[in-house]
Every structure is written in structure tokens, then in C-alpha cells.
Design an enzyme around this catalytic site. Structure first.
Site, PDB file in Angstrom:
ATOM      1  N   LYS A   1     -15.583   6.492 -37.769  1.00 36.45           N
ATOM      2  CA  LYS A   1     -14.142   5.960 -38.621  1.00 36.45           C
ATOM      3  C   LYS A   1     -14.661   4.392 -38.797  1.00 36.45           C
ATOM      4  CE  LYS A   1     -10.687   9.136 -36.624  1.00 36.45           C
ATOM      5  NZ  LYS A   1      -9.514   9.021 -36.028  1.00 36.45           N
TER       6      LYS A   1
ATOM      7  N   ASP B   1      -4.575   7.894 -37.492  1.00 40.20           N
ATOM      8  CA  ASP B   1      -4.296   9.160 -36.738  1.00 40.20           C
ATOM      9  C   ASP B   1      -4.829  10.474 -37.902  1.00 40.20           C
ATOM     10  OD1 ASP B   1      -4.121  10.577 -34.229  1.00 40.20           O
ATOM     11  OD2 ASP B   1      -2.343  11.627 -34.969  1.00 40.20           O
TER      12      ASP B   1
ATOM     13  N   PHE C   1     -18.119  14.188 -40.033  1.00 36.83           N
ATOM     14  CA  PHE C   1     -17.981  14.722 -38.592  1.00 36.83           C
ATOM     15  C   PHE C   1     -16.593  15.733 -38.657  1.00 36.83           C
ATOM     16  CE2 PHE C   1     -15.984  10.609 -39.661  1.00 36.83           C
ATOM     17  CZ  PHE C   1     -14.696  10.527 -39.290  1.00 36.83           C
TER      18      PHE C   1
ATOM     19  N   ASP D   1     -15.485  18.676 -41.200  1.00 37.57           N
ATOM     20  CA  ASP D   1     -16.126  18.638 -42.268  1.00 37.57           C
ATOM     21  C   ASP D   1     -16.983  19.656 -42.722  1.00 37.57           C
ATOM     22  OD1 ASP D   1     -14.678  16.357 -42.780  1.00 37.57           O
ATOM     23  OD2 ASP D   1     -16.625  15.004 -42.704  1.00 37.57           O
TER      24      ASP D   1
ATOM     25  N   LYS E   1     -17.327  11.489 -50.599  1.00 37.58           N
ATOM     26  CA  LYS E   1     -16.268  11.821 -49.791  1.00 37.58           C
ATOM     27  C   LYS E   1     -15.270  10.621 -49.573  1.00 37.58           C
ATOM     28  CE  LYS E   1     -15.380  12.602 -44.841  1.00 37.58           C
ATOM     29  NZ  LYS E   1     -15.921  12.609 -43.624  1.00 37.58           N
TER      30      LYS E   1
END
Length: 280
Positions: free
Chosen positions: A14, A73, A156, A159, A186
Site C-alpha cells: 500500500k 481501509d 496482492f 487481485d 491498475k
């Protein structure tokens, strides 16, 4: 403009994704990770909404660093499972399970669902908490459907089993999973990419004065405004036109804890440049 911001997550992927998007927009913002500050206990995600859990993480990051703190989140919402796993996406097969176990459980739970009814959405909520008490959330979604088996090695989470609706088929006319796409492809359509891009104008906003309290500028200098509903725990919602694609940002106004210096009166107007309020 905010020059430093903490991303309150232990998820290295992330962090890489957020930094990549900020670099794409050539913003002079340094994104720090939890490794750059003194360690603190990871907060429990006790809320039932993405917004609530993102704010829990961002608040703790701000408290422990003293910096503006971002937290995300996100999760997978499967129509056939009543929009679950949702906020439990990372713990769907148990608190200590990894991506592959969670993914395999979802596939087992929908194995008898026909192809035309395997719709799902990825949802991401990005929260920003400022040292002065202001709080914002932005939301991004990516719609698609689930495959019957994992495909691809990029990305991850879920996906490898998620096929986004918004994509160009490959040379053979086949739609790909998010794990078969390049990082750039993406980022352009992902739920997290959308929630991050909706947050960038807030991070980039200069702290300009809005004129004397109780007045509103005219013409080109007039700040854009959003109405603050009266009553506790209400949210000031910025107009859709402020963010490309209709994405929204929110300022959370807490009872007795004003965003800028004082409690907002009922019907107040919020200037979105500095978030100062003036009587309606």
C-alpha cells in the site's frame, strides 16, 4: 501544502502504491512510513465501516507522530455473499490468515454461483487526520466480477480472482484479473487509486485566508463552499464538482471539538480552502 504525511499502515505494498501515485502527480509531498517514527501498538479495527476503521488508524498515526496522517481501509464486497467479506477482507479466514487462504475461502463460498452472478466491488476509503483536529475521508470503488481460479502474479490480496469491468481486453479479446495488469494500468482504475487521487487536492490545498469572519468573497476570489448540516456527528460534504469524477471529500465535525477554532453554528458554511466557517 502538506510537505510531510505519514501513511499509517504496515502494508508495504500500500505504501508503494501511494508513493507511486503521488510521484505521478509531481507533488512535493514526502510520504513517511511507520518505520520512520517510533513504533506504537497497532490499533484494533473495531468499526463496521471502511470509513470508521480508516479513521481509527489515521487518528493513532497522527497522535503518535504529530504529523498529518493518512490511513486506508479497503476490502472486497461480493454481491453473492451479501457484500462480505467487506471490512473483514484481510481476516476472512481467521485473524492470522494470509491472502491466499482468504482468497481460497471466498472461491469455495461462491463455487456454485454461476458466472453471470459473481459481481463484486473493491472499496477503498482513505482517511486524513490533521494535527489541528480536522478529519477527511475519500472513497473509491472498482467494480468487476470474480473468476473461478486465481490468475496473475502482480498485485496482492484478492487481485488474482478479481476481473475489473473498466479495462481494455487483451489482443485475444480476454479480460484480465487485476493481478495480470501492470502497476500503471491498475493505478488508473483501482479503488485505492481513486480514493488517493480524491485526497490529493486536500493535501495540496494552500492555507489561504478567507476574509473576515462572516463574509464571503465575490467573483473569482470567492471560495467554494459546502453546507454543514446542524446537529452532532453530522458531516460537511463538499460538492461533487470539487473533485473530478464526482468523488467526494468530507470534513468530520465533532460536538464540542470544532475543526477550526470554534463550534460550527447550525447552517454554517464551510470554506473548503481553509475550512473556516462563517454564519449562513
Amino acid at each position: 501544502m502538506t510537505s510531510e504525511v505519514l501513511l499509517a499502515t504496515n502494508n508495504a505494498k500500500k505504501l508503494t502504491e501511494l508513493r507511486r501515485i503521488i510521484v505521478e502527480y509531481d507533488m512535493d509531498i514526502q510520504v513517511l512510513s511507520l518505520k520512520d517514527i517510533a513504533s506504537y501498538p497497532e490499533p484494533e479495527e473495531t468499526e463496521w465501516t471502511f470509513e470508521g476503521n480508516a479513521l481509527i488508524k489515521a487518528r493513532q498515526g497522527m497522535i503518535h507522530s504529530g504529523l498529518p496522517a493518512l490511513a486506508d481501509d479497503s476490502g472486497l464486497c461480493v454481491d453473492a455473499l451479501g457484500h462480505m467479506p467487506g471490512v473483514r477482507s484481510s481476516r476472512w479466514d481467521g485473524p492470522e490468515q494470509e491472502d491466499i487462504a482468504n482468497m481460497e475461502l471466498v472461491l469455495r463460498q461462491i463455487e456454485d454461483v454461476p458466472r453471470g452472478r459473481r459481481q463484486a466491488q473493491f472499496v477503498s476509503v482513505m482517511a486524513l487526520v490533521m494535527p489541528d483536529g480536522r478529519e477527511f475521508t475519500t472513497r473509491g470503488e472498482m467494480t468487476g466480477h470474480l473468476t473461478t481460479r486465481p490468475k496473475g502474479s502482480h498485485g496482492f490480496g484478492y487481485d488474482p480472482i478479481f476481473v475489473p469491468d473498466e479495462q481494455v481486453p487483451d489482443s485475444e479479446g480476454r479480460l484480465r484479473t487485476a493481478a495480470e495488469m501492470s502497476a500503471a494500468e491498475k493505478d488508473a482504475i483501482s479503488h485505492r487509486g481513486r480514493s488517493v487521487r480524491a485526497m490529493l487536492p486536500i493535501l495540496a490545498a494552500p492555507a489561504r485566508p478567507c476574509g473576515p469572519q462572516g463574509t464571503r468573497r465575490r467573483g473569482r476570489d470567492r471560495p467554494r463552499i459546502a453546507e454543514l448540516r446542524s446537529g452532532p456527528h453530522r458531516t460537511a460534504q463538499r460538492m461533487d464538482r470539487l473533485h473530478p469524477g464526482g468523488r467526494q471529500a468530507h470534513e468530520r465535525c465533532q460536538p464540542g471539538r470544532p475543526a477550526i477554532g470554534r463550534r460550527h453554528p447550525p447552517g454554517a458554511l464551510i470554506c473548503v480552502n481553509t475550512l473556516t466557517c462563517s454564519p449562513a
